[in-house]
Design a protein around this motif. Structure first.
Motif, short mmCIF file in Angstrom:
data_model
loop_
_atom_site.label_atom_id
_atom_site.label_comp_id
_atom_site.label_asym_id
_atom_site.label_seq_id
_atom_site.Cartn_x
_atom_site.Cartn_y
_atom_site.Cartn_z
N LEU A 1 0.83 -1.20 0.00
CA LEU A 1 0.00 0.00 0.00
C LEU A 1 0.86 1.26 0.00
CD1 LEU A 1 -2.81 1.23 0.11
CD2 LEU A 1 -2.79 0.96 2.59
N MET A 2 1.89 1.30 0.84
CA MET A 2 2.74 2.48 0.91
C MET A 2 3.52 2.68 -0.39
SD MET A 2 4.08 2.26 4.89
CE MET A 2 4.62 3.96 5.03
N ARG A 3 3.94 1.59 -1.00
CA ARG A 3 4.65 1.69 -2.27
C ARG A 3 3.75 2.26 -3.36
NH1 ARG A 3 9.20 -1.24 -3.58
NH2 ARG A 3 10.29 -2.22 -1.84
N HIS B 1 0.93 8.89 7.62
CA HIS B 1 0.73 8.99 9.06
C HIS B 1 -0.43 8.10 9.50
CE1 HIS B 1 0.88 11.20 12.96
NE2 HIS B 1 -0.39 10.86 13.00
N PHE B 2 -1.53 8.17 8.77
CA PHE B 2 -2.71 7.37 9.10
C PHE B 2 -2.40 5.88 9.01
CE2 PHE B 2 -6.58 5.09 7.95
CZ PHE B 2 -7.50 5.58 8.86
N ILE B 3 -1.80 5.47 7.91
CA ILE B 3 -1.52 4.05 7.67
C ILE B 3 -0.51 3.51 8.68
CG2 ILE B 3 -0.45 2.43 6.05
CD1 ILE B 3 -1.60 4.11 3.78
N ASP B 4 0.54 4.29 8.95
CA ASP B 4 1.62 3.79 9.79
C ASP B 4 1.15 3.56 11.22
OD1 ASP B 4 4.17 2.84 9.72
OD2 ASP B 4 5.14 4.76 10.04
N TYR B 5 0.30 4.44 11.73
CA TYR B 5 -0.17 4.27 13.10
C TYR B 5 -1.36 3.33 13.19
CZ TYR B 5 2.94 7.86 14.93
OH TYR B 5 4.05 8.57 15.32
N LEU B 6 -2.18 3.27 12.15
CA LEU B 6 -3.33 2.37 12.18
C LEU B 6 -2.88 0.92 12.06
CD1 LEU B 6 -6.54 2.38 12.17
CD2 LEU B 6 -6.32 2.00 9.70
#
Length: 340
Positions: A201-203, A221-226
């Motif tokens: 997803l991040m890629r 930020h949202f993805i990394d902490y979720l």
């Protein structure tokens, strides 16, 4: 006025408790246009987003939230200008709660009539459910008592109704937020699967040059902490995406060590370590000063004192440390004493 409820099931995923409430509030505030584009595309065509939304004081609707003592709320109240010149309010209400709450339609109606009664604004109500469990809550509220009847309905969305393939193909940035929300539940107790999902997803997000780097920062930020990972997997993911992030000069400049989420922060650390190792190696071969200059890939993000500490720990002579860093010999000795 748009009244949008985002329903979440607040759970623990083997690490710290996921603050979904706060994450949703932050990402909707930063990607407000993308949120409206995804969930209310017809409304989006009417709003002039060349004029930035003005987020208003939450005290304007404090009387609404006061009645739900003991519950957590996150609200975004924005004033926007339509393309015809009119001003409108858009209220996004994010509620973290358990699923299968039969009182939900009634509370949707209560928010509607309280805000309408106080502000006399037209309201478009949107409910967004992110839990994978099928909710027993109806999509309308009905009241019938001795001839007095009422029927109130609202637009209802469930993230589970959006196929993963459709979200992956979508060019709408908020589709990746919805995809991450689904991934949270799909990868529960499956950390390796979550690692692969998060990496993919991040890629995909960073490779899309149509997304502004500021927007990518908000999504990361949202993805990394979720989608939390263990320290081991976080470092592995940081190592994997580090070369890609390093090329994103604009994105890197948006971050610092205070606001970077875990994966990006580790990428910073890895970049520093790689640069330092390369500098020391070149220094032994060609002279320490020249090697360090080539090794400082992200030298602007570190201070001379930090470099000196690393070199002292490498057991290099203090005179060489002084020459390489530009510090006086007395300063280098003082750093050595503190390390000891």
């Amino acid at each position: 006025m748009v009244l949008a409820f985002v329903r979440e099931e607040n759970e623990q995923y083997g690490f710290i408790e996921v603050d979904q409430d706060g994450l949703w509030k932050k990402v909707i505030g930063e990607l407000f246009e993308d949120f409206i584009l995804f969930f209310a595309p017809k409304l989006h065509t009417q709003v002039d987003f060349s004029i930035a939304p003005e987020f208003l004081d939450k005290e304007l609707f404090q009387e609404v939230t006061d009645r739900k003592k003991g519950r957590r709320f996150a609200d975004q109240l924005a004033k926007v200008r339509l393309k015809n010149g009119e001003e409108k309010w858009i209220l996004v209400h994010i509620e973290v709660q358990s699923t299968n709450e039969t009182e939900f339609p009634e509370r949707m109606f209560q928010y509607f009539y309280r805000i309408y009664d106080r502000y006399q604004e037209k309201i478009i109500a949107i409910a967004v459910h992110t839990s994978p469990a099928k909710s027993n809550a109806l999509e309308h509220f009905e009241y019938d008592y001795f001839g007095t009847t009422l029927h109130y309905s609202y637009t209802n969305y469930r993230t589970e109704d959006y196929p993963d393939e459709e979200l992956e193909r979508s060019d709408k940035l908020f589709s990746k937020i919805v995809l991450a929300a689904k991934g949270l539940h799909q990868t529960k107790d499956k950390e390796h699967q979550r690692y692969l999902f998060k990496s993919k997803l991040m890629r995909a997000i960073v490779r899309n040059k149509d997304y502004s780097r500021t927007a990518v920062q908000a999504v990361f930020h949202f993805i990394d902490y979720l989608l939390q990972l263990s320290e081991e997997y976080t470092k592995q993911l940081s190592e994997e995406i580090r070369p890609m992030i390093r090329e994103e000069t604009e994105l890197m400049e948006l971050y610092n060590k205070e606001n970077a989420p875990p994966t990006i922060m580790n990428a910073f650390d890895l970049e520093f370590e790689k640069g330092l190792e390369k500098g020391v190696e070149k220094g032994l071969e060609r002279g320490l000063e020249q090697g360090l200059e080539k090794g400082k890939i992200v030298g602007k993000m570190i201070e001379r004192h930090a470099i000196a500490q690393k070199l002292i720990l490498e057991k290099l002579p203090l005179e060489m440390v002084s020459t390489a860093t530009g510090l006086t010999l007395e300063e280098v000795k003082e750093i050595q004493e503190k390390l000891n």
